[in-house]
Design an enzyme around this catalytic site. Structure first.
Site, PDB file in Angstrom:
ATOM      1  N   ARG A  55       0.859  -1.195   0.000  1.00 39.74           N
ATOM      2  CA  ARG A  55       0.000   0.000   0.000  1.00 39.74           C
ATOM      3  C   ARG A  55       0.889   1.236   0.000  1.00 39.74           C
ATOM      4  O   ARG A  55       0.621   2.219  -0.669  1.00 39.74           O
ATOM      5  CB  ARG A  55      -0.966   0.000   1.196  1.00 39.74           C
ATOM      6  N   TYR A 108     -15.026  17.697 -16.095  1.00 37.39           N
ATOM      7  CA  TYR A 108     -15.399  16.279 -16.188  1.00 37.39           C
ATOM      8  C   TYR A 108     -16.519  15.973 -15.180  1.00 37.39           C
ATOM      9  O   TYR A 108     -16.427  16.361 -14.008  1.00 37.39           O
ATOM     10  CB  TYR A 108     -14.163  15.418 -15.906  1.00 37.39           C
ATOM     11  N   ASP A 180      -6.085  19.170 -15.183  1.00 36.72           N
ATOM     12  CA  ASP A 180      -6.386  17.785 -15.580  1.00 36.72           C
ATOM     13  C   ASP A 180      -5.941  17.668 -17.040  1.00 36.72           C
ATOM     14  O   ASP A 180      -6.585  18.204 -17.944  1.00 36.72           O
ATOM     15  CB  ASP A 180      -7.890  17.529 -15.408  1.00 36.72           C
ATOM     16  N   LYS A 205      -7.058   6.624 -19.892  1.00 39.25           N
ATOM     17  CA  LYS A 205      -7.296   7.120 -21.246  1.00 39.25           C
ATOM     18  C   LYS A 205      -6.028   6.958 -22.096  1.00 39.25           C
ATOM     19  O   LYS A 205      -5.602   5.849 -22.303  1.00 39.25           O
ATOM     20  CB  LYS A 205      -7.815   8.558 -21.171  1.00 39.25           C
TER      21      LYS A 205
HETATM   22  C1  LIG Z   1     -11.969   9.741 -17.322  1.00 38.26           C
HETATM   23  C2  LIG Z   1     -11.602  11.071 -16.795  1.00 38.26           C
HETATM   24  C3  LIG Z   1     -11.445  11.295 -15.422  1.00 38.26           C
HETATM   25  C4  LIG Z   1     -11.706  10.203 -14.398  1.00 38.26           C
HETATM   26  O1  LIG Z   1     -10.805   9.159 -14.491  1.00 38.26           O
HETATM   27  P1  LIG Z   1     -11.141   7.625 -14.116  1.00 38.26           P
HETATM   28  O2  LIG Z   1      -9.875   6.925 -14.438  1.00 38.26           O
HETATM   29  O3  LIG Z   1     -12.312   7.207 -14.946  1.00 38.26           O
HETATM   30  O4  LIG Z   1     -11.465   7.600 -12.663  1.00 38.26           O
HETATM   31  C5  LIG Z   1     -11.053  12.555 -15.006  1.00 38.26           C
HETATM   32  N1  LIG Z   1     -10.854  13.555 -15.894  1.00 38.26           N
HETATM   33  C6  LIG Z   1     -11.016  13.375 -17.218  1.00 38.26           C
HETATM   34  C7  LIG Z   1     -10.782  14.527 -18.136  1.00 38.26           C
HETATM   35  C8  LIG Z   1     -11.396  12.140 -17.713  1.00 38.26           C
HETATM   36  O5  LIG Z   1     -11.569  11.985 -19.027  1.00 38.26           O
END
Ligand SMILES: *Cc1c(COP(=O)(O)O)cnc(C)c1O
Length: 385
Positions: A55, A108, A180, A205
């Protein structure tokens, strides 16, 4: 030193940073250290790397974190079990009851839900602003504002915010800027170099890039914030497993070549859409008519693989087109090698209907993959009719 990591090119860092051959066996690829605990040579005497419990730290995860830091040219990276776990960690490490943050009006949906439904019950407040308009952000900032939370390009309308201008605005007010960077990836955009304090990724992604793993990451140069994040992650446990860390590390080795192809394919599809009689507005920051084009050209290397557009015949026609493609798979998420299509109003953005974040009903969003673009164009043309 010949191999000063900061001087190496992006693709070289992606393949080598944190990924030296295993000193014991020579294994060229970082192993999946599928272990929860580590033998100690005496009470409190940990071995190389100071590992004691997974962890807290795990060598596969450490390799991923070193690679992620190198790709964003940041000092510290922390990997998380998901992008939302990474967002939650940043919010909880930086905000206390009474604090305020400013969000983009097309943040998001999961981030909005976390802030609006969870953090507000802990005494944190927020305001929504148009991040493409720095004056709007400035007027949303209050004395108790601690964070400005930015996505650029945004989802699904591909809005662009000027990272350097937002960083300056946040810093004047004594707040930190979080970017982000999921849509752009470190290959196309490096927010820390533009003045941001924290970069966040859903590695689910483009970084993972193969739609086979969920993960998140935070990168920062701030030593104190890194300590807080490390403490909080160990205390609350939102860590990725060794296999997930390994899959993500495997994915990011090819990020540079994949992004070039995502961008090439997206540009060709945009050309087709712009001329298509069934297409209304095309949202892509690479288009010279896009309101954020100049800022995007200044802060991004290319314009990415995400494209949105409206169907001139309205919502039902958009829904039919989304259901009518064969190669473009009808699915949420984005950033994988395969092309995806979705209807934000009914899918990814259904939960924001009626709010400030609502999107046009006739909108479709594409995550353009790395297939042969001629096949993608034929598929989309057939579905648009
Ligand atoms: C998918 C996404 C998230 C969240 O991420 P997860 O891996 O699904 O928890 C946050 N910000 C953006 C821009 C995203 O496309």
């Amino acid at each position: 030193m010949v191999h000063d990591p900061a001087r190496l090119g992006f693709e070289t860092r992606a393949i080598h940073a944190g990924q030296k051959p295993d000193p014991r066996t020579g294994a060229v690829i970082v192993p999946i250290y599928q272990t929860s605990t580590y033998a100690q040579d005496g009470v409190g005497a940990t071995r190389e790397g100071d590992y004691e419990y997974s962890r807290t730290a795990n060598p596969t995860r450490t390799a991923l974190e070193e690679a992620l830091a190198a790709l964003e040219s940041g000092k510290h990276a922390l990997a998380y079990a998901s992008g939302m776990a990474a967002s939650d960690a940043v919010l909880r490490a930086t905000l206390r009851p009474g604090d305020h943050l400013v969000l983009g009006n097309d943040v998001y949906g999961g981030t909005f839900r976390l802030i609006d439904k969870v953090l507000t019950s802990w005494g944190i407040s927020y305001d929504v602003a148009h991040l493409s308009d720095v004056d709007d952000v400035r007027s949303a900032i209050r004395p108790e504002t601690k964070l400005v939370w930015c996505e650029t390009p945004t989802n699904p309308l591909l809005g662009i915010a000027d990272i350097a201008a937002l960083a300056e605005t946040a810093h004047v007010a004594g707040a930190k800027l979080v970017v982000d960077n999921t849509f752009a990836t470190p290959y196309l955009q490096n927010p820390l170099a533009l003045g941001a304090d924290v970069v966040l990724h859903s590695t689910t992604k483009y970084l993972g890039g193969h739609s086979d793993v969920v993960g998140g990451a935070v990168v920062t140069d701030d030593d104190e914030l890194r300590e807080q994040l490390f403490f909080l992650r160990n205390a609350s446990g939102a860590v990725p497993g060794a296999f997930d860390a390994w899959l993500t590390l495997r994915g990011l080795k090819t990020l540079g070549v994949r992004m070039e192809r995502h961008c090439d394919n997206a540009e060709r599809i945009v050309e087709m859409l712009v001329d298509h009689p069934k297409v209304g507005t095309v949202y892509y920051p690479g288009l010279s008519g896009h309101p954020g084009h100049e800022v995007a050209a200044k802060q991004m290397r290319r314009f990415g693989g995400m494209v949105s557009f409206t169907h001139v015949d309205g919502e039902q026609a958009a829904l039919d087109a989304a259901a009518g493609t064969e190669l473009f798979i009808l699915a949420e998420s984005l950033g994988g090698i395969e092309s995806l299509i979705e209807h934000p109003g009914r899918m990814t953005h259904a939960s924001v209907a009626g709010s400030l974040l609502q999107v046009p009903a006739e909108l479709l969003r594409l995550s353009v993959g790395i297939e042969d673009v001629r096949d993608l164009i034929a598929d989309l043309s057939a579905a648009l009719g």
